[in-house]
Design a protein around this motif. Structure first.
Motif, PDB file in Angstrom:
ATOM      1  N   THR A 167      11.167  13.826  -6.820  1.00 19.39           N
ATOM      2  CA  THR A 167      10.355  13.116  -5.821  1.00 19.39           C
ATOM      3  C   THR A 167       8.891  13.029  -6.229  1.00 19.39           C
ATOM      4  OG1 THR A 167       9.954  15.148  -4.548  1.00 19.39           O
ATOM      5  CG2 THR A 167      11.910  13.843  -3.974  1.00 19.39           C
ATOM      6  N   TRP A 168       8.486  13.780  -7.254  1.00 17.86           N
ATOM      7  CA  TRP A 168       7.111  13.692  -7.749  1.00 17.86           C
ATOM      8  C   TRP A 168       6.936  12.574  -8.771  1.00 17.86           C
ATOM      9  CZ3 TRP A 168       3.065  16.539  -5.890  1.00 17.86           C
ATOM     10  CH2 TRP A 168       3.376  17.632  -5.081  1.00 17.86           C
ATOM     11  N   THR A 169       8.008  11.950  -9.183  1.00 15.90           N
ATOM     12  CA  THR A 169       7.945  11.002 -10.297  1.00 15.90           C
ATOM     13  C   THR A 169       7.658   9.582  -9.840  1.00 15.90           C
ATOM     14  OG1 THR A 169      10.326  10.537 -10.210  1.00 15.90           O
ATOM     15  CG2 THR A 169       9.610  12.399 -11.578  1.00 15.90           C
ATOM     16  N   PHE A 170       7.232   8.763 -10.776  1.00 17.82           N
ATOM     17  CA  PHE A 170       7.026   7.333 -10.528  1.00 17.82           C
ATOM     18  C   PHE A 170       8.356   6.644 -10.259  1.00 17.82           C
ATOM     19  CE2 PHE A 170       6.377   2.996 -12.461  1.00 17.82           C
ATOM     20  CZ  PHE A 170       5.572   2.501 -11.441  1.00 17.82           C
ATOM     21  N   MET A 171       9.402   7.131 -10.912  1.00 17.92           N
ATOM     22  CA  MET A 171      10.731   6.567 -10.694  1.00 17.92           C
ATOM     23  C   MET A 171      11.113   6.625  -9.219  1.00 17.92           C
ATOM     24  SD  MET A 171      14.397   8.014 -12.080  1.00 17.92           S
ATOM     25  CE  MET A 171      14.255   9.435 -10.982  1.00 17.92           C
ATOM     26  N   TYR A 172      10.824   7.725  -8.564  1.00 22.97           N
ATOM     27  CA  TYR A 172      11.173   7.888  -7.158  1.00 22.97           C
ATOM     28  C   TYR A 172      10.491   6.828  -6.293  1.00 22.97           C
ATOM     29  CZ  TYR A 172      11.579  10.065  -2.553  1.00 22.97           C
ATOM     30  OH  TYR A 172      11.832  10.305  -1.224  1.00 22.97           O
ATOM     31  N   ARG A 173       9.230   6.508  -6.618  1.00 32.20           N
ATOM     32  CA  ARG A 173       8.510   5.504  -5.836  1.00 32.20           C
ATOM     33  C   ARG A 173       9.049   4.098  -6.064  1.00 32.20           C
ATOM     34  NH1 ARG A 173       3.881   6.896  -3.292  1.00 32.20           N
ATOM     35  NH2 ARG A 173       3.220   9.061  -3.556  1.00 32.20           N
ATOM     36  N   ARG A 174       9.662   3.880  -7.216  1.00 31.23           N
ATOM     37  CA  ARG A 174      10.134   2.531  -7.526  1.00 31.23           C
ATOM     38  C   ARG A 174      11.600   2.310  -7.155  1.00 31.23           C
ATOM     39  NH1 ARG A 174       7.403  -1.487  -7.463  1.00 31.23           N
ATOM     40  NH2 ARG A 174       8.893  -2.579  -8.791  1.00 31.23           N
ATOM     41  N   LEU A 175      12.322   3.367  -6.820  1.00 31.77           N
ATOM     42  CA  LEU A 175      13.757   3.237  -6.581  1.00 31.77           C
ATOM     43  C   LEU A 175      14.069   2.214  -5.491  1.00 31.77           C
ATOM     44  CD1 LEU A 175      15.017   6.939  -6.805  1.00 31.77           C
ATOM     45  CD2 LEU A 175      15.706   5.036  -8.262  1.00 31.77           C
ATOM     46  N   THR A 176      13.421   2.341  -4.347  1.00 32.77           N
ATOM     47  CA  THR A 176      13.718   1.425  -3.244  1.00 32.77           C
ATOM     48  C   THR A 176      12.940   0.123  -3.346  1.00 32.77           C
ATOM     49  OG1 THR A 176      12.024   2.542  -1.898  1.00 32.77           O
ATOM     50  CG2 THR A 176      14.300   3.292  -1.669  1.00 32.77           C
ATOM     51  N   LYS A 177      11.904   0.088  -4.201  1.00 34.90           N
ATOM     52  CA  LYS A 177      11.136  -1.145  -4.372  1.00 34.90           C
ATOM     53  C   LYS A 177      11.879  -2.140  -5.255  1.00 34.90           C
ATOM     54  CE  LYS A 177       7.485   0.408  -2.131  1.00 34.90           C
ATOM     55  NZ  LYS A 177       6.230   0.685  -2.830  1.00 34.90           N
ATOM     56  N   ASN A 178      12.679  -1.614  -6.188  1.00 31.26           N
ATOM     57  CA  ASN A 178      13.400  -2.470  -7.130  1.00 31.26           C
ATOM     58  C   ASN A 178      14.783  -1.858  -7.380  1.00 31.26           C
ATOM     59  OD1 ASN A 178      13.989  -4.455  -8.944  1.00 31.26           O
ATOM     60  ND2 ASN A 178      12.464  -3.865 -10.468  1.00 31.26           N
ATOM     61  N   PRO A 179      15.635  -1.848  -6.361  1.00 30.23           N
ATOM     62  CA  PRO A 179      16.871  -1.043  -6.414  1.00 30.23           C
ATOM     63  C   PRO A 179      17.838  -1.444  -7.510  1.00 30.23           C
ATOM     64  CG  PRO A 179      16.870  -2.527  -4.517  1.00 30.23           C
ATOM     65  CD  PRO A 179      15.492  -2.569  -5.091  1.00 30.23           C
ATOM     66  N   ASN A 180      18.003  -2.754  -7.783  1.00 32.48           N
ATOM     67  CA  ASN A 180      18.985  -3.164  -8.781  1.00 32.48           C
ATOM     68  C   ASN A 180      18.635  -2.659 -10.173  1.00 32.48           C
ATOM     69  OD1 ASN A 180      19.649  -6.312  -7.176  1.00 32.48           O
ATOM     70  ND2 ASN A 180      20.760  -4.408  -7.046  1.00 32.48           N
ATOM     71  N   TYR A 181      17.357  -2.544 -10.469  1.00 25.63           N
ATOM     72  CA  TYR A 181      16.945  -2.055 -11.780  1.00 25.63           C
ATOM     73  C   TYR A 181      17.453  -0.632 -12.016  1.00 25.63           C
ATOM     74  CZ  TYR A 181      13.963  -0.711 -15.680  1.00 25.63           C
ATOM     75  OH  TYR A 181      13.508  -0.269 -16.891  1.00 25.63           O
ATOM     76  N   TYR A 182      17.454   0.166 -10.946  1.00 26.76           N
ATOM     77  CA  TYR A 182      17.868   1.565 -11.062  1.00 26.76           C
ATOM     78  C   TYR A 182      19.314   1.773 -10.620  1.00 26.76           C
ATOM     79  CZ  TYR A 182      12.854   2.162 -11.566  1.00 26.76           C
ATOM     80  OH  TYR A 182      11.560   2.062 -12.008  1.00 26.76           O
ATOM     81  N   ASN A 183      20.037   0.671 -10.435  1.00 30.23           N
ATOM     82  CA  ASN A 183      21.463   0.723 -10.108  1.00 30.23           C
ATOM     83  C   ASN A 183      21.736   1.281  -8.716  1.00 30.23           C
ATOM     84  OD1 ASN A 183      24.025  -0.026 -10.880  1.00 30.23           O
ATOM     85  ND2 ASN A 183      24.535   1.947 -11.778  1.00 30.23           N
ATOM     86  N   LEU A 184      20.797   1.062  -7.791  1.00 31.84           N
ATOM     87  CA  LEU A 184      21.034   1.402  -6.395  1.00 31.84           C
ATOM     88  C   LEU A 184      21.772   0.249  -5.726  1.00 31.84           C
ATOM     89  CD1 LEU A 184      18.819   3.651  -6.817  1.00 31.84           C
ATOM     90  CD2 LEU A 184      18.202   3.222  -4.439  1.00 31.84           C
ATOM     91  N   GLN A 185      22.684   0.579  -4.834  1.00 35.87           N
ATOM     92  CA  GLN A 185      23.441  -0.445  -4.123  1.00 35.87           C
ATOM     93  C   GLN A 185      22.788  -0.811  -2.800  1.00 35.87           C
ATOM     94  OE1 GLN A 185      25.922  -1.820  -5.854  1.00 35.87           O
ATOM     95  NE2 GLN A 185      25.320  -0.317  -7.421  1.00 35.87           N
ATOM     96  N   GLY A 186      21.754  -0.098  -2.407  1.00 34.98           N
ATOM     97  CA  GLY A 186      21.055  -0.381  -1.161  1.00 34.98           C
ATOM     98  C   GLY A 186      19.759   0.390  -1.124  1.00 34.98           C
ATOM     99  N   VAL A 187      18.980   0.198  -0.057  1.00 37.83           N
ATOM    100  CA  VAL A 187      17.646   0.804   0.004  1.00 37.83           C
ATOM    101  C   VAL A 187      17.517   1.790   1.165  1.00 37.83           C
ATOM    102  CG1 VAL A 187      16.520  -1.139  -1.126  1.00 37.83           C
ATOM    103  CG2 VAL A 187      16.776  -1.157   1.362  1.00 37.83           C
TER     104      VAL A 187
END
Length: 713
Positions: free
Chosen positions: A570-590
């Protein structure tokens, strides 16, 4: 197409040859066309020529390209791979956009205010003013606008501006503020992305702050015992991301790491590049340290202009007052960009065809003896291009060589010190070249002759764009691709490297404008038009390189269980971008549930790999314990896969020859592991077929720039 373009869609396409090669039928190469069509098949959105060589028939091949997408969003595109020789030999892959989630729109950039330029006397201290008044009397508009928050406050700050905007002086404002707060407690760390830039900054700041202000400026070496001593005595510590990562991992036991009061990260936009995961980890760690020891560590980040700078700024803890994201067109020296496409598929033939346009650009745009800098892919091209430019100038010049600015007698003194024989031939004609193969003395002579105005043209290999002070009026980027041995193909320069090259076309207080000419493969022309004139987005790559970092945190006791690992992310930049650009990180929803499940799965998979490699043990399906191999991998800063391979290959009686054999096997096994493999049941006289792997995820990178990958995960 009538509707306006919404975005650029990036494809990462993996192609696997699916036929048995016969020299009598196929020769030594098989050419194919890569074609991207819209849903109706009316428009060809991209075409690219791909040549399959016999020696790579057993391997997968990865191609990267971009195509536009339009509103309304089409249901799908089609990728066709068509043989250039065999009728009916083609493969078609539909790429559906049904579940494509485009990223959120980005806020507008920071407006450059029409402020009265600040004089150096604004520093209000004669010792500080003396650092600059010999070079200039006023700070430029960007430096003026960020001055107050950097010099008069202790806020975290992100300054994103084009290369050549004077961001280094912005970092120096923060250093001087830190010095004012207390010289005895000053411990500032400066992170340079590459070794060459770190060394250049050390030389510059040791001269400026070491000799003028008496500060102790040190550069980390990568050797732990030496670096701990330098960290103890240093007031300004200069390091690369890898060296600081290795040194700061044991921050709980190292009080001098906890005593850092200012942390400066240069070129933070490289978080989207190859070294991005390490940059992300060390910045996240410094934020975490600051939180745990309840002591403020000021973070100042410098970056190129970005589309999603707001997320980056919030990640480092910058408030709205400390976030400056100036657009790419805001430069102290305005830059005029010309992009020319060369429609020749063969790489070497294309490079040869670019030589004459390069010479013409120098003659047209570098008039009145103004310096011209040419970037080429390799050291071989640096030497050949320099010779070709000399040949062209000889044909058109009179008694005096066209590109020679100094006197021949004066030049003879420098040439007598040159070791490289070819360089001795080109320098008298006013053309020098730089590449990694030249010894340091030859490099220094060429650099002095070029910067000193004795020769007009310098040809440099692309990697030398970092860490060398080579201001010029004209920059020519002669080709935008390099050979990638891992992919056995020619790959585009990272956009960050191109921006760095363009930034050399800046001579403040000398030129009213700079010029950059980019010569590229014709199909890439539209891509560069998009990304060189607009701010580009960056995304995290940490999820692909998380194993070694989690292993290191388990070793030092920062992560003791799986929940700690999730909290760590949760301290990482990745965590901040997960819900902003979900398909890039292979999230199926936000939703919160999607985010929680994704992080849990990521941690489970990474820890399972570490457990299989015998680096970490998992007790009661929750608690983590570091094993001997994990300790070794963390201490010596090597990959968990490397230590696993050595562990499985070594025996007590292994000698040096055995070690070398194991090292060689790494390359052999790596090649065989990634091979696609031919199919033995194919008839040798039938036309070749191409098998395209089904796409595993969609990766939109921004509103305006999206990416789809068909690579095998």
């Amino acid at each position: 197409m009538s509707s306006p373009s919404l975005a650029l869609l990036g494809f990462e396409l993996t192609i696997t040859p699916d036929f048995q090669w016969d020299d009598k039928v196929h020769g030594y190469v098989e050419p194919f066309w890569i074609i991207v069509e819209d849903n109706d098949g009316e428009y060809i959105l991209h075409h690219e020529y791909f040549v399959l060589k016999k020696q790579y028939i057993e391997e997968d091949h990865t191609l990267n390209f971009t195509v536009p997408i339009y509103e309304p969003l089409p249901p799908q595109y089609f990728i066709r791979v068509v043989s250039d020789r065999w009728l009916g030999s083609q493969a078609v892959l539909p790429v559906s956009f049904r579940h494509l989630i485009l990223p959120e729109k980005y806020p507008p950039p920071t407006e450059l205010l029409d402020l009265q330029p600040l004089p150096v006397t604004a520093l209000r201290k004669p010792a500080y003013e003396a650092l600059y008044d010999k070079s200039f009397k006023h700070f430029n508009p960007i430096q003026t606008q960020v001055f107050t928050v950097l010099y008069n406050t202790d806020d975290n700050v992100l300054v994103a501006a084009p290369t050549g905007s004077g961001k280094t002086i912005c970092a120096e404002f923060a250093l001087l503020r830190n010095h004012q707060n207390g010289e005895s407690t000053m411990r500032a760390v400066y992170i340079a992305p590459i070794e060459a830039l770190a060394k250049e900054r050390y030389r510059e700041w040791n001269e400026k702050f070491g000799k003028s202000l008496g500060l102790r400026v040190v550069e980390l070496t990568g050797e732990t015992a030496t670096d701990l001593k330098r960290l103890e005595v240093g007031q300004i510590i200069i390091s690369t991301p890898e060296k600081w990562d290795a040194l700061s991992r044991r921050w709980k036991q190292r009080k001098h790491v906890q005593q850092v009061s200012l942390f400066i990260v240069d070129e933070l936009h490289l978080i989207g590049g190859q070294m991005g995961p390490i940059l992300e980890i060390i910045v996240s760690r410094m934020r975490r340290i600051s939180s745990h020891i309840d002591s403020t560590i000021r973070i100042v980040a410098l970056s190129a202009s970005l589309a999603n700078a707001k997320d980056l700024g919030e990640w480092i803890g910058a408030t709205s007052h400390g976030l400056f994201n100036f657009p790419p067109g805001v430069r102290p020296v305005p830059l005029e960009i010309h992009i020319q496409g060369v429609d020749i598929s063969n790489f070497e033939a294309r490079m040869q065809a670019m030589t004459k346009p390069t010479y013409t650009s120098i003659v047209q745009h570098a008039k009145n003896r103004k310096p011209a800098l040419v970037f080429v892919p390799t050291r071989k091209h640096a030497k050949l291009t320099a010779l070709d430019l000399c040949t062209y100038s000889n044909a058109e010049s009179g008694d005096k060589p066209l590109f020679l600015l100094g006197s021949e007698e004066e030049l003879d003194i420098f040439i007598s010190e040159i070791k490289d024989e070819t360089l001795k031939r080109t320098l008298p004609l006013g053309v020098g070249y730089l590449h990694e193969g030249l010894n340091s003395d030859d490099q220094e002579v060429v650099l002095n002759l070029f910067v000193g105005g004795r020769i007009q043209v310098c040809v440099s290999s692309s990697s030398m764009c970092w860490g060398k002070p080579m201001p010029a009026h004209l920059v020519v980027v002669m080709g935008t691709q390099y050979y990638d041995g891992r992919e056995n193909a020619h790959t585009d320069y990272p956009i960050t490297d191109l921006l760095q090259m363009m930034g050399h076309a800046s001579r403040p207080l000398v030129d009213n404008s700079g010029i950059c000419v980019i010569l590229c493969h014709a199909p890439r022309k539209e891509y560069y038009k998009k990304f060189l004139y607009e701010a580009f987005p960056v995304e995290s790559h940490l999820h692909h390189f998380l194993h070694d970092h989690l292993n290191a945190e388990v070793v030092v006791g920062v992560i003791e269980n799986k929940q700690d690992a999730v909290d760590y992310l949760t301290w990482t930049f990745m965590y901040r971008r997960l819900t902003k650009n979900p398909n890039y990180y292979n999230l199926q929803g936000v939703s919160h549930r999607h985010l929680s499940d994704h992080l849990s799965d990521l941690v489970e998979n990474v820890l399972s790999d570490l457990e299989s490699s015998k680096c970490v043990s998992i007790e009661e399906d929750m608690y983590l314990k570091s094993l001997n191999l994990g300790l070794i991998a963390s201490y010596y800063y090597i990959s968990y896969t490397t230590i696993e391979r050595f562990s499985s290959s070594l025996i007590p009686k292994t000698r040096m020859k055995g070690l070398l054999d194991i090292g060689i096997s790494f390359g052999v096994c790596g090649a065989s592991y990634s091979s696609g493999g031919g199919r033995a049941d194919k008839k040798v006289d039938q036309p070749p077929e191409i098998f395209i792997r089904e796409p595993k995820m969609y990766r939109p990178t921004c509103e305006g720039q999206c990416s789809v990958t068909s690579s095998l995960l």
